[in-house]
Design a protein around this motif. Structure first.
Motif, short mmCIF file in Angstrom:
data_model
loop_
_atom_site.label_atom_id
_atom_site.label_comp_id
_atom_site.label_asym_id
_atom_site.label_seq_id
_atom_site.Cartn_x
_atom_site.Cartn_y
_atom_site.Cartn_z
N THR A 72 -3.30 -7.96 16.16
CA THR A 72 -2.72 -7.15 15.09
C THR A 72 -3.59 -7.09 13.87
N LEU A 109 -6.42 1.36 9.90
CA LEU A 109 -6.03 1.89 8.60
C LEU A 109 -7.24 2.33 7.82
N LEU A 158 6.73 -7.37 11.68
CA LEU A 158 7.07 -6.76 10.40
C LEU A 158 5.80 -6.37 9.65
N ASP A 159 4.89 -7.30 9.60
CA ASP A 159 3.64 -7.06 8.90
C ASP A 159 2.92 -5.83 9.47
N PHE A 160 2.89 -5.79 10.78
CA PHE A 160 2.22 -4.68 11.44
C PHE A 160 2.95 -3.36 11.18
N LEU A 161 4.25 -3.44 11.25
CA LEU A 161 5.03 -2.22 10.98
C LEU A 161 4.71 -1.66 9.60
N ILE A 162 4.58 -2.55 8.65
CA ILE A 162 4.27 -2.08 7.30
C ILE A 162 2.90 -1.41 7.29
N ASN A 163 1.97 -2.02 8.02
CA ASN A 163 0.64 -1.42 8.09
C ASN A 163 0.70 -0.02 8.70
N GLY A 223 3.17 1.83 8.60
CA GLY A 223 3.80 2.64 7.56
C GLY A 223 2.78 3.15 6.57
N ILE A 224 1.85 2.28 6.21
CA ILE A 224 0.81 2.71 5.27
C ILE A 224 0.04 3.89 5.86
N ALA A 253 3.14 -6.17 0.79
CA ALA A 253 3.47 -6.67 2.13
C ALA A 253 2.92 -8.07 2.31
N LEU A 283 10.38 4.79 4.01
CA LEU A 283 9.66 5.90 4.65
C LEU A 283 10.46 7.20 4.55
N PHE A 341 10.66 -0.54 -1.72
CA PHE A 341 9.81 -1.47 -0.98
C PHE A 341 9.65 -2.80 -1.72
#
Ligand code: NA
Ligand code: NA
Lengths: 131, 500, 89, 117, 141, 772, 158
Positions: free
Chosen positions: A37, A45, C38-43, C45-46, C72, F640, F655
Motif C-alpha cells: 500500500t 498519487l 482506511l489510510d489507503f482509502l484516503i489516498n 480519495g486524494i 490523514a 467525497l 474531513f
C-alpha cells in the motif's frame, strides 16, 4: 498533446493504485499488505498529481501539487513504519512463506525498547484485533 | 434602524465569561467579576426592556445586512421580557453561587460556564433568525452539559449521559426541521419565514415540518412523552445549577415553541389538538410523577413538567386570552422555579438532605425563612393573590371559551395536585419535627453570618419579585397582554424586521 | 476527450480500487488491516479529488486533497500509537 | 444522484436511531454521530444542487459567471459540523468518565439514581 | 513512544504544518480554507509533536497552556465584531482598510475575526486532546 | 373601607415581625382589632337599615377586570357582624385559652389573616375578588388547622381540609371565569342586570356544577363533608370561629349571594334541596353517635350547613328569611357551644362526654353559657333558636303537597338529632355527679373571665334576640333576606305565631329530642361496624381513591421513567414517527418528479455504495474499533460527496473533524471491553422497525420538500454581493465571517465551552468533603 | 545555526510557492513568518550542513524513480499471477548513517521503494529492521542497499 500526456500520467498512476488495491486484497500477511500500500499509493498519487499540475499549468496549482507530493513522501513511510512496528508489537503473525525474522525477540516487552543485539527472550502475544 | 443596545446583554455575559477565563482559578476575582457581570446585565436588560416598551420593537441587523440577508436580532416585548427575567434569575443564582457552589467547581470554571449559559439564553431570546436560534440553543445545551457534569459523582454522571443523549437527539430533530423549512422557503429569517410560509401552497408539508419543530422543542421543554431527560437528571447537579436549569432551561424550549408557533406557523386544527392533548398528558404525567416523590428536588422536577403543560395548553388554545395567560405564567414560573431550587439549596445546606424522610422542623427553627419559603411555595401553587394565580384566570377562561373541557380538567387537575403536593411537602418539611438521626450536621449554621446572608438574599429577593408579580399583577398583565397581542397580530413584528 | 477519459475510465478505475480496498477493510481480519485500509482509502480519495478537479476545471478541490494529505497522517499515527500502547498492557 | 442521497439520509437516520436504541454507550455515541451526518446531508440537499461548481468566484471575476452550488446550506453545515464536534467531543469524554465510574459500557446499569421513584 | 523516524519527520512537519495553517487561514476569504480549518491544521501539528516527543515536551514548546489561547482568540473575534459598533454601525459589520496591504490583500475586520477563530480552535483542540492524553498517562502510571 | 378589609392583612404582616410583643399578656390587646372593625361597621347600620347599600372601588388589576370593588348590603352586613362580632369574642377568648403558648403571635397572625380574608370575601362585589379571598380563607384555615404542627394528626387534617376546599376552589374559579365570559363582567352588581340571560345561557349547567363543587366543599356538604370533623384538630377558638361561625358559611354566603343571579331555576333548587336535605339528616344522625364533644359539634355543624343549603334550595321567600335567620341563630349558639367545649377541654383535659359530668359545680358560668346555647339550639320558645326552627318548619310546610311531607319529616328528624347533640355538649357535662376520674387541671386557680364571658355573652344574646326578635330582624336579617331575595321580603320575625302546625312540630321536636337525650347514650361501636362505616364513608372512599391514585402514580411514573435510556429514546422516536407519519400520510399526496434531479455516475455510485456498506458495518459489527473506523469511512465518503457537489470547504472541515473525532474516540475508548451482544432478536427487530420507519419518514419528507423548490433569493444575494460588498470570493467563507458571522462567533464559543467542559470533566475530582 | 537558517529559507520558499506571489514583500513576509514559527519551535538539533548538491540529487532522484517503477512492476506481476513467488523476511540492516536526519531520510527512501519497508530503528541507532518482500539473499540485499542507496544518500547529505 498535453491532454495525451495527462492521460498517460493519470493512467499510470491509476494503474499503480489499482495494483496496490489488488495487493491489499490479495497479499497473504499483514506486513506484505502494508508494504504494498504505502508506496504504490504514493507513487500512483504522484503521477496523478503530476497530470493534474500539467492540466492547470498554473503556478499556484503546481505549488499545491508539489506540496501534496512532498507531504506524501514524508508521511507515507513514517506511517508505514508506525503501523508496521505496532503490528509487530501486537504479535501479528508473519506469512508461512517468510524466510527470515531477525526482529524476533529484539523488543523489550515492557518499555518497547528495541535493541540492536541481544534478545529479550519472550514469546509474542496473540494478535490483537480488538480495542 | 439598527440598535446595538439589544446585543449588549449578550455581550455582557460573553465579556464576563472571557474575563473569567483569564482569571481561571482565582476564585475571589471570579466571584467579583461574575457579580459585576450579573449586575450590569440586569441594568442593561431593564434598559433594553424600557426602550423596547417605548419603541415597540427594536432590531439590529448584524453585519449591517438588512433582513432577511443578515442575521437579525430583534427585541420585541416578548424577547425583552425574557431577557429581563433571565437577568433577574441570573443575578439571584449568581449571588447564591458565590457561597452555594463548592470551591472545586469554581476553580474548574463554574462561573465561566454559567455566564455562557446565560449568554446563550439571551441570544436565543433576542435572535430573529431560526438557524441562529439553533446555534444559541447549542450554546445553552453544551453549557448545561458542562454544568450538569461539573464535579459530578456517579449519579450525576449517569443522569448526564441521559440528559446529553436526549438533548442531542432534540438538536438533531431541530436541525432536521430547519433544513426542511429552508428547503421549502429558502430563508432563515423568522420574519421572512413568516411571509414565505404563508405563501406556500402545499400547506401539508408545512404542517409536517411544524410538527418536527414541535418534537424538537418538545424534547427541550420536556413535554409528554418527550420529557424523560428531565427527571433523570435535574435532581443531580448542585442547587445553583439546578436553579438555573429549573427556572430557565425548559422555558427556552417553550419560548422557541411560542415564537415558531405564533410567528412562523399558525397552528392548524390538527396541531392545536396535538398541543392540547400533549398539554393534558404533560400535566397529568408531571402531577403523577411528583405525587409520591420523597426527594423534594425530584418532586420539583416533575412539577416543572406538570407546569409546562399549562404553557403548551395555552399555546394550543391559541387565543389572545390564552396566550396572555401563557406569558404571565411564564414570567411567574421562571422566577418561582428558580427560587424553588435555591430554597431547596438552602434547605439542603441546613439539613444536609433533600429527602422528606430526613427533613423536618424547619418552621420551628427558622420561622422567618420558612415564611419566605412559604411565599415561594404557595406562589407556585397559585394561591391568590400570589403570582401563580393570575395566569390561571386567563388559561381557564380560554379553555372555557374554546370549549376545551378536557384541557380545563387538566388545568384543574394540575392545580389541585400542585396544591396537594406542595402543601404535603410543607407539612413534612416545615411542620413535622426533625426525625432523629445519628449525626446532626447543619452546614448552614457553621457558615459565617455574611455567607448565610449571601445564601438567603437571593431567595428573599426572588420571593419579593414573585410577590410583586402577584400584587402588582396589573403591570405584568399589561405586558403579557401586549405580548399576546403581538403574537396574534404579527404584522408589527414583520414591519419592524423587514421594512426598516 | 480528456474529460470523458477521466470521467469514464480513470474515475471508475479509481473507484474500483476503492472498492477492493474497502473489501479488505470489511474482511479485516485485524484492526490494523482496517487502519491500513482506511489510510489507503484516503489516498485513493486524494486521487479521485485531484482527477475531479481536472474534470470540473476547479482547482479549489485541490485544497481539499491537500488537507487530506496533511491530516490523514495524523489519524494513522494516532491509531497505531494507541494500538501499540494497548499492546503494552 | 438525489435519490441516492435521499436513501442515504434515511439510512443514516435509521441506523443512528437504531444504534441509540442499543444498550452500549459507545453505540449511543456512534448513533448520534450518524444522525448528525444525516442531518448535514439533508441540509445539503435542500440547497440548489450544482455538481462540481463550488461557490467560489473565479480569480478574474467579481461576480459569478457560471453555475454555483448554493452556499447557504454549506455554511450552515459548516457551523453545524463544528458545533456537533464540540458536543461530541464532550460526550465522548463524558462517556469515558462514566465508564471509569461504573466500569461498564452497559447503559442499562446507569439507573442507580432512578430507582427511587 | 520512542520512534526516531517519527521524531525526525515531526521536526520537519511541524513548521510546515504551522506554515500551512497560516496559509489556509489567510486565503479563506478568497478560496477554500479559513480560520477553522487553519486552526485545526495548526493544532494537528502540535498533536503530532506530542505523539513523537511526549506531551511534556510539547507543553514546553507551547510555553503557555493551550487553554490560555482560548480567551485571547475569543476576545479578538469579539473585538472584530464589536469594532464597527464604535463607528455607529451594527455588530459584525465588515470594516475594511482603504488600500490593500501587500500579501494579505485588503485587511478587514473579517480577517481579525477569522484569526480569532483560528486561535480559539487551536486552544480548544489542544486543550481537549492534551487533557485526555494526560488523563491516560495518569491512568497508565 | 379598604382599610377595614385589609386591617387583618396588615395585622398579620405586622405580627410576623413584631409578634414577640404580643406573646404575653398583651395578646388581649389584639382583640381590639376585630372590635374596632366591628365598631366601624356599626356606623353603617342606620343606612343599611334604611335599605341603602354602599359601594367602594379601588383600582387593582383593570386588565383582568379585577378591582377592589366592595359592596356592602344587608347580606354582607350580616356576615360582617358575625365575622367581627364573634371574631372579637374569639380573639379575647384565645388570649386566655392559648395564654403563654410559644407561637401565640403566629396564631394571631393567621387569625387576622383569616378575618381579613373573610371580610373581603363577604364584602367583595367582584367575583374574582371573592375567589381570591375564598382561597385565602382556605389557606389561612390550613395554617390554623395545622397550628399544632408537631402532631401528625393535625398535619393530616390540615392537608385534607386544604385538599378538599382547594380542589373545590379551582372549580369555583372555573365557574367564575365562565360567568365572567358569559356576562362580560365580573361585578355581581352588573351581572344582576343580565341574570335572566345568564340563566338561559348554554353554560348555565356548567356554571352551576362548578359553583356547587366550590360551595359544597367549602360548606362541607355531603359527600365533601369529611374534612370538617378532621379540622377540629385545630385549637378550639379556631373551631368556634372558622368551622362553625364563619368560614364554612362562606359556601352558604356564596349560594345566598348568587341566588338572585342563578337561583329560581329547576337545577339550582333541586340540587340544593337534595344535597342540603341529605346532608342535614346524614350529619345529624352521625352527630348523635359521637362521644367527643368537638366531634359532635362538627357533625351538628355539617347538619346545620345542610339545613342552610336546603333552605336556599327551596328558595321561597319563607325559605330565604329562614336561612338568613338561621345563619345568625346557628352562629350564636354553635360558637357558644364551641367555646364551652374549649373551656371544658382546657380545664379538664378531656372532651369525652362519658368522662364528664357535674361541671356546673366547678364552672357555674360556663354551665350557664352551655345551657343557654343548648336551649337555643333546641329551639326552646323564647330563645332565638325557637324562631329559627319555627321558620324552617314554616318554610317546609308552605311547600307543594308532594314535597311537603317528606321535607318536613326530614327537617323534624334532623332537628331532633341536633337537639340531642346540643344537649350532649351544652348540658350533659354540667349535670349529674362529677366522675372520680375527672380532675381539674391545676394550671389556673380561677377561670379567666376572658374564657367564660364570651360564651355567656353569646348565650345571653341568644335569649335577648329570642325575646326581642325585631332587633335582629330590623337590623340584620330582613336586609340580608332582601339581598338574597333581590327584592323586599315581608315576613317579620315574631316570638309567637299562634297555635298552628308549626308550633306543634316544634313541640314534638323538643319532646322527642329530650326523650332521646334521656333514653339514648352513644356506645362504643364494635370494631367491625367502625371498620365498615369507615370504609363506606365518603372519607373512607376518598382515602381509598387517594391511596389508589398514589399507587397508580407510582406505577404510571415507573412505566415511563423506567431508568432505561433506550426505552426513552424509543418512546420519543415512536411518538415522532407516529405523530408526523400520521400527519404526513393523511395529508401529503406523494409526488415523484425527477426531472430536476441529476444523473448518477458510476464513481458517485461507488462512494454511495461504500457509505452504505460502512453504515451497515457500523451498525452490525461486533468490534468497537471497526465500528469507529467505519464511522470515519462514512465521514470520509460524505466528504467525497461534498466534493462532488461543489463544497470544498465543507469537505475540508468534514474531513478534519472526522479525523479528530476518530482520534478522540481511539484515545478514550481503547481500554473499553468488547461490545456485548446484549439485545435479543425480538428487541432488535422491534428497534429495527422503529428505526427504519423513522428513517423512511425523514426520507419521504425530504423527497417531498425537494420536489417543491423554493425561491433562493438569499443565496443569490450572497453570491452577487460576496465580492462587491463583502470583499471575498469564497462565498461560503464570506457567509461564515460576514453575512452570518454571528453564527460563527457562537460556534467558537460552543467549542470553548466544550473544551472547558472536557478539562473540568477529566481534571476535577470532587472529594466527598466538598459540599454545595 | 546554519541549519536553522536553511530551514527558514525553505519555509520562506514554500510560503512564496504556496501563495503564488513572487513579490519582494511576500518573500520577506514569508521569511518573517518562518522565523516566527521556528522561534516558536525553539529547539536545537545537531548541526548538519546543508550543501545542496544539485547534480547528485538529480541523479539520485532519477535512480530512485527507476527503482520504484521497476519494483512496482515486479510486485504487480506477482499480484496478477495466481501464485506468489515472493520470499518475505525481516532483515537486520547495520547503519552507516549516524544522525537522526540521515537515518530518517534513508529509511523513508527505503520504505518508498516497493518491496521494502522499514519496521523500526534500534534504540542505539545502529540497526534498521527492514521488511523485505523478495529476500533471496540477505547479504546481497544489505550490500546492494548500502551501495545503491545509503552511500549515495550520505554523499548528498554530508
Ligand atoms: Na461556521
Ligand atoms: Na472557509
Amino acid at each position: 498533446m498535453t491532454d495525451v500526456i495527462i492521460m498517460i500520467l493519470t493512467s499510470i498512476g491509476t494503474l499503480f493504485i489499482l495494483i496496490a488495491a489488488i495487493g491489499v486484497l490479495r497479499m497473504p500477511d499483514f506486513f506484505l499488505r502494508l508494504s504494498v500500500t504505502i508506496k504504490a499509493a504514493t507513487l500512483g498519487l504522484g503521477f496523478i498529481m503530476g497530470g493534474t499540475a500539467l492540466f492547470f499549468l498554473e503556478f499556484s496549482v503546481t505549488a499545491k501539487v508539489t506540496a501534496i507530493i512532498f507531504f506524501l513522501l514524508i508521511t507515507a513511510p513514517v506511517s508505514g513504519h508506525m503501523i508496521g512496528r505496532t503490528a509487530y508489537f501486537t504479535g501479528m503473525k508473519l506469512w508461512k512463506g517468510t524466510v527470515l525474522d531477525e526482529l524476533k525477540g529484539k523488543y523489550d516487552r515492557k518499555t518497547h525498547e528495541l535493541t540492536s543485539d541481544g534478545d529479550h527472550a519472550q514469546e509474542g502475544n496473540d494478535p490483537v484485533d480488538e480495542l | 434602524m439598527t440598535d446595538n443596545l439589544l446585543i449588549l446583554p449578550i455581550f455582557t455575559h460573553l465579556l464576563t465569561a472571557i474575563l473569567l477565563i483569564f482569571a481561571w482559578g482565582h476564585i475571589n476575582t471570579q466571584r467579583v467579576l461574575s457579580l459585576c457581570g450579573h449586575i450590569i446585565a440586569l441594568a442593561l436588560s431593564f434598559h433594553l426592556f424600557s426602550k423596547t416598551w417605548k419603541a415597540g420593537i427594536l432590531t439590529m441587523q448584524a453585519g449591517g445586512w438588512k433582513a432577511p440577508f443578515g442575521i437579525t436580532f430583534v427585541s420585541d416585548t416578548l424577547s425583552a421580557t425574557f431577557v429581563v427575567l433571565t437577568a433577574i434569575a441570573g443575578l439571584a443564582v449568581g449571588i447564591f453561587s458565590t457561597v452555594g457552589v463548592s470551591k472545586a467547581r469554581m476553580q474548574y470554571g463554574y462561573f465561566v460556564i454559567a455566564h455562557f449559559l446565560l449568554m446563550g439564553l439571551n441570544g436565543a431570546f433576542l435572535t430573529g433568525d431560526i438557524f441562529n436560534l439553533y446555534v444559541w440553543f447549542e450554546i445553552v445545551i453544551i453549557s448545561s452539559f458542562v454544568l450538569m457534569t461539573l464535579g459530578g459523582k456517579k449519579p450525576q454522571m449517569e443522569g448526564a449521559i441521559k440528559y446529553v443523549a436526549m438533548n442531542m437527539l432534540a438538536s438533531a430533530v431541530f436541525l432536521t426541521a430547519i433544513a426542511i423549512l429552508y428547503g421549502l422557503t429558502g430563508t432563515l429569517n423568522m420574519a421572512d419565514l413568516s411571509l414565505k410560509v404563508a405563501q406556500i401552497e402545499k400547506k401539508e408539508l408545512v404542517s409536517v415540518t411544524s410538527l418536527l419543530f414541535f418534537v424538537g422543542f418538545g424534547i427541550k421543554s420536556a413535554v409528554f412523552p418527550l420529557y424523560f431527560w428531565l427527571p433523570s437528571s435535574y435532581h443531580t447537579p448542585p442547587s445553583a445549577t439546578a436553579a438555573l436549569f429549573g427556572g430557565l432551561l425548559t422555558k427556552m424550549g417553550v419560548y422557541a415553541m411560542l415564537r415558531t408557533f405564533t410567528l412562523i406557523f399558525v397552528p392548524d386544527a390538527f396541531t392545536q389538538k396535538v398541543l392540547i392533548a400533549v398539554a393534558i398528558m404533560t400535566m397529568f404525567t408531571g402531577a403523577m410523577g411528583a405525587l409520591n416523590k420523597t426527594s423534594i428536588r425530584r418532586m420539583f422536577s416533575y412539577l416543572i413538567i406538570c407546569h409546562i403543560g399549562y404553557l403548551i395548553g395555552g399555546l394550543g388554545l391559541h387565543t389572545r386570552v390564552a396566550l396572555t395567560g401563557v406569558i404571565f405564567y411564564l414570567i411567574h414560573d421562571i422566577i418561582v422555579k428558580t427560587n424553588l431550587f435555591l430554597a431547596t439549596g438552602v434547605i439542603h445546606k441546613i439539613r444536609g438532605s433533600t429527602d422528606i424522610r430526613r427533613l423536618g422542623g424547619l418552621y420551628a427553627e427558622y420561622p422567618k425563612l420558612s415564611l419566605v419559603m412559604a411565599i415561594v411555595f404557595f406562589s407556585l401553587v397559585g394561591i391568590p393573590p400570589l403570582s401563580g394565580f393570575w395566569p390561571k384566570i386567563g388559561l381557564f377562561q380560554a379553555a372555557l371559551d374554546e370549549k376545551s373541557y378536557f384541557l380545563l380538567g387538566g388545568f384543574i387537575l394540575a392545580s389541585f395536585f400542585t396544591l396537594y403536593i406542595v402543601a404535603k411537602m410543607w407539612s413534612e418539611v416545615f411542620w413535622k419535627d426533625l426525625p432523629k438521626r445519628a449525626e446532626e450536621t447543619n452546614e448552614f449554621t457553621e457558615l459565617p453570618f455574611i455567607k448565610q446572608v449571601w445564601l438567603i438574599v437571593p431567595v428573599v429577593g426572588l420571593a419579593l419579585v414573585s410577590l410583586y408579580i402577584g400584587l402588582g399583577a396589573e403591570n405584568i398583565m399589561v405586558i403579557s397582554n401586549r405580548i399576546a397581542l403581538n403574537m396574534i397580530d404579527t404584522g408589527y413584528y414583520l414591519d419592524a424586521v423587514l421594512n426598516k | 476527450m480528456l474529460n470523458n477519459y477521466l470521467l469514464y475510465v480513470i474515475l471508475p478505475t479509481l473507484s474500483i480500487a476503492a472498492i477492493l480496498v474497502f473489501v479488505r477493510f470489511l474482511k479485516g481480519p485485524f484492526t490494523l488491516d482496517r487502519v491500513v485500509g482506511l489510510d489507503f482509502l484516503i489516498n485513493i480519495g486524494i486521487g479521485i479529488i485531484a482527477i475531479y478537479s481536472v474534470v470540473t476545471d476547479h482547482s479549489a478541490f485541490l485544497d481539499v486533497a491537500m488537507i487530506l494529505a496533511l491530516i490523514a497522517f495524523l489519524g494513522t499515527v494516532a491509531l497505531s500509537y494507541y494500538l501499540e500502547q494497548r499492546g503494552k498492557q | 444522484m438525489e435519490y441516492l442521497l435521499i436513501f442515504l439520509i434515511g439510512l443514516l437516520y435509521s441506523s443512528g436511531i437504531y444504534l441509540m436504541l442499543r444498550k452500549s454507550m459507545v453505540k449511543l455515541l456512534l448513533g448520534l454521530l450518524l444522525l448528525g451526518n444525516g442531518a448535514n446531508i439533508l441540509i445539503f440537499l435542500m440547497g440548489d444542487i450544482a455538481k462540481g461548481q463550488p461557490p467560489i468566484i473565479s480569480k478574474d471575476a467579481s461576480i459569478f459567471t457560471q453555475m454555483y452550488a448554493d452556499p447557504v446550506p454549506q455554511s450552515l453545515i459548516l457551523t453545524a459540523i463544528v458545533i456537533s464536534f464540540g458536543l461530541q467531543a464532550f460526550a465522548i469524554i463524558l462517556l469515558k468518565r462514566v465508564y471509569q465510574m461504573t466500569r461498564s459500557d452497559n447503559l442499562d446499569t446507569l439507573n442507580t439514581q432512578e430507582v427511587d421513584i | 513512544m520512542q520512534s526516531t523516524i517519527l521524531k525526525t519527520a515531526t521536526n520537519y512537519l511541524l513548521p510546515l504544518l504551522l506554515l500551512f495553517s497560516v496559509f489556509i487561514l489567510m486565503r479563506g476569504h478568497y478560496e477554500s480554507g479559513g480560520g477553522f480549518v487553519g486552526g485545526l491544521v495548526a493544532s494537528i501539528a502540535f498533536v503530532l509533536h506530542s505523539f513523537a516527543y511526549g506531551l511534556e515536551k510539547t507543553k514546553i514548546l507551547l510555553k503557555y497552556p493551550p487553554m490560555s489561547f482560548i480567551p485571547i482568540g475569543l476576545l479578538l473575534s469579539f473585538s472584530a465584531g464589536v469594532l464597527p459598533m464604535f463607528f455607529g454601525q451594527a455588530y459584525m459589520t465588515g470594516v475594511w482598510s482603504k488600500d490593500p496591504l501587500p500579501v494579505i490583500g485588503l485587511v478587514g475586520s473579517a480577517l481579525f475575526f477569522d484569526i480569532g477563530v483560528f486561535i480559539v480552535v487551536i486552544g480548544v483542540t489542544l486543550t481537549i486532546l492534551f487533557t485526555i492524553s494526560e488523563s491516560i498517562d495518569q491512568q497508565t502510571n | 373601607m379598604i382599610l377595614a378589609v385589609l386591617s387583618g392583612f396588615i395585622a398579620a404582616f405586622l405580627l410576623t415581625f413584631l409578634g414577640k410583643i404580643f406573646k404575653g399578656r398583651l395578646a388581649v390587646l389584639l382583640g381590639l382589632l376585630p372590635l374596632s372593625v366591628f365598631n366601624y361597621f356599626l356606623y353603617f347600620f342606620p343606612d343599611i337599615s334604611a335599605g341603602k347599600t354602599f359601594s367602594f372601588s379601588y383600582k387593582w388589576i383593570p386588565s383582568l377586570g379585577i378591582n377592589l370593588d366592595f359592596h356592602l348590603d344587608g347580606l354582607s352586613m350580616l356576615f360582617v357582624m358575625l365575622i367581627t362580632g364573634i371574631g372579637s369574642l374569639v380573639y379575647f377568648y384565645a388570649a386566655a385559652y392559648l395564654q403563654g403558648h410559644k407561637y401565640l403571635d403566629r396564631f394571631y397572625a393567621y387569625l387576622s389573616l383569616f378575618m381579613g380574608s373573610m371580610l373581603g370575601l363577604v364584602l367583595a362585589d367582584n367575583i374574582l375578588l371573592i375567589f381570591i379571598f375564598w382561597e385565602l380563607t382556605s389557606i389561612s384555615s390550613f395554617f390554623l388547622i395545622g397550628f399544632n404542627n408537631d402532631q401528625a394528626e393535625s398535619r393530616k387534617s390540615a392537608l385534607t381540609a386544604l385538599a378538599v376546599t382547594g380542589c373545590g376552589g379551582f372549580f369555583l374559579l372555573a365557574a367564575f371565569v365562565l360567568m365572567g365570559s358569559a356576562t362580560g363582567t365580573y361585578s355581581i352588581e352588573s351581572m344582576l342586570s343580565v341574570a335572566t340571560a345568564l340563566k338561559a345561557s348554554p353554560e348555565y349547567g356548567l356554571i352551576l356544577t362548578f359553583l356547587f363543587l366550590g360551595a359544597f366543599t367549602k360548606s362541607a356538604q355531603f359527600p365533601f363533608h369529611f374534612w370538617l370533623p378532621g379540622a377540629m384538630k385545630a385549637p378550639t377558638p379556631i373551631s368556634a370561629y372558622l368551622h362553625s361561625a364563619t368560614m364554612v358559611k362562606a359556601g352558604i354566603y356564596l349560594l345566598a349571594r348568587f341566588t338572585p343571579l342563578l337561583g329560581q331555576h329547576f337545577y339550582w333548587n333541586t340540587t340544593l334541596m337534595a344535597v342540603g336535605g341529605f346532608t342535614m339528616l346524614y350529619a345529624a344522625f352521625h352527630s348523635i353517635l359521637r362521644k367527643d364533644m368537638k366531634s359532635i359539634l362538627a357533625y351538628s355543624t355539617i347538619s346545620a350547613l345542610g339545613i342552610l343549603v336546603f333552605l336556599l334550595g327551596i328558595g321561597t321567600q319563607h325559605a330565604l328569611v329562614a336561612a338568613a335567620t338561621f345563619i345568625l341563630v346557628h352562629a350564636l349558639y354553635k360558637a357558644g357551644l364551641f367555646l364551652v367545649t374549649g373551656i371544658v377541654d382546657h380545664e379538664t383535659g378531656t372532651r369525652d362526654i362519658d368522662k364528664l359530668g357535674g361541671l356546673r359545680r366547678w364552672f357555674p358560668f360556663v354551665a350557664l353559657a352551655g345551657f343557654l346555647a343548648a336551649l337555643s339550639n333546641a329551639g326552646l320558645p323564647l330563645t332565638f333558636g325557637f324562631i329559627g326552627k319555627d321558620l324552617i318548619y314554616e318554610t317546609t310546610l308552605h311547600l307543594g303537597d308532594t314535597e311537603k311531607y317528606l321535607l318536613t319529616g326530614i327537617a323534624v328528624l334532623s332537628n331532633i338529632f341536633l337537639l340531642y347533640a346540643g344537649f350532649s355538649v351544652g348540658i350533659r357535662p354540667f349535670v349529674g355527679p362529677i366522675p372520680e376520674s375527672l380532675v381539674k387541671r391545676p394550671h389556673h386557680s380561677t377561670l379567666s373571665p376572658l374564657l367564660w364571658l364570651p360564651a355567656v355573652l353569646l348565650g345571653v344574646l341568644g335569649v335577648v334576640f329570642g325575646l326581642a326578635p325585631f332587633i335582629p330582624d330590623n337590623l340584620l336579617i330582613r336586609h340580608a333576606a332582601d339581598a338574597i331575595f333581590n327584592g323586599t321580603t315581608a315576613l317579620p320575625l315574631k316570638i309567637w305565631h299562634g297555635f298552628n302546625l308549626t308550633l306543634l312540630l316544634s313541640a314534638a321536636t323538643l319532646m322527642s329530642g329530650v326523650g332521646l337525650f334521656f333514653a339514648f347514650r352513644p356506645r362504643a361501636l364494635s370494631s367491625a361496624t367502625q371498620y365498615w362505616m369507615a370504609k363506606v364513608s365518603p372519607q373512607g372512599i376518598s382515602e381509598g381513591i387517594g391511596q389508589s391514585t398514589r399507587s397508580f402514580a407510582t406505577s404510571y411514573t415507573r412505566l415511563f421513567q423506567n431508568g432505561y435510556l433506550r426505552s426513552y429514546i424509543l418512546t420519543i422516536t415512536v411518538f415522532l414517527v407516529g405523530l408526523i407519519g400520521y400527519r404526513f400520510f393523511t395529508t401529503v399526496d406523494l409526488r415523484v418528479n425527477t426531472s430536476s434531479f441529476t444523473e448518477i455516475r458510476f464513481f458517485e455510485f461507488v462512494v454511495f455504495a461504500i457509505t452504505v456498506a460502512a453504515i451497515i458495518t457500523t451498525v452490525f459489527t461486533k468490534s468497537r474499533l471497526t465500528a469507529i473506523v467505519s464511522v470515519s469511512i462514512i465521514g470520509y465518503s460524505i466528504c467525497l460527496i461534498f466534493v462532488y457537489y461543489g463544497a470544498p470547504d465543507l469537505a475540508m472541515t468534514q474531513f478534519t473533524i472526522d479525523t479528530l473525532t476518530v482520534v478522540l474516540f481511539v484515545l478514550v475508548l481503547y481500554r473499553l471491553p468488547h461490545f456485548l451482544n446484549m439485545s435479543n432478536r425480538k428487541m432488535k427487530l422491534r428497534d429495527g422497525l422503529v428505526a427504519i420507519s423513522f428513517g423512511s419518514l425523514i426520507s419521504l419528507i425530504t423527497l417531498q420538500a425537494l420536489i417543491s423548490p423554493a425561491n433562493k433569493e438569499i443565496s443569490r444575494f450572497y453570491a452577487d454581493n460576496a465580492y462587491l460588498l463583502a470583499k471575498g470570493k469564497n462565498v461560503v467563507n464570506v457567509i461564515l465571517v460576514d453575512f452570518r458571522g454571528a453564527d460563527t462567533m457562537v460556534e467558537i464559543m460552543v467549542l470553548t465551552i466544550a473544551a472547558l467542559g472536557v478539562y473540568s470533566l477529566l481534571k476535577l475530582n470532587v472529594k466527598p468533603t466538598d459540599k454545595d | 545555526m546554519t541549519k536553522q537558517f536553511l530551514l527558514n529559507l525553505m519555509l520562506t520558499f514554500v510560503w512564496v510557492a504556496l501563495t503564488g506571489d513572487l513579490s519582494f514583500v511576500n518573500f520577506w513576509f514569508g521569511f518573517a513568518l518562518g522565523f516566527f514559527i521556528l522561534y516558536i519551535k525553539e529547539k536545537n538539533d545537531g548541526d548538519v550542513k546543508y550543501f545542496v548538491r544539485v547534480p547528485k540529487i538529480l541523479g539520485f532522484l532519477l535512480f530512485f524513480i527507476y527503482e520504484m517503477i521497476k519494483a512496482n512492476l515486479q510486485v504487480a506481476y506477482d499480484l496478477v499471477t495466481p501464485k506468489f513467488f515472493m520470499q518475505p523476511g525481516i532483515v537486520k540492516y547495520p547503519l552507516s548513517a549516524q544522525n537522526e536526519f540521515e537515518i530518517t531520510m534513508l529509511s523513508n527512501i527505503i520504505s518508498l521503494t516497493p518491496g521494502t519497508l522499514i519496521l523500526d530503528v534500534s534504540a542505539d541507532k545502529k540497526v534498521l529492521y527492514i521488511h523485505v518482500m523478495y529476500l533471496k539473499d540477505k547479504e546481497k540485499f544489505i550490500r546492494r542497499t548500502k551501495e545503491k542507496i545509503e552511500n549515495r544518500l550520505l554523499e548528498i547529505l554530508r
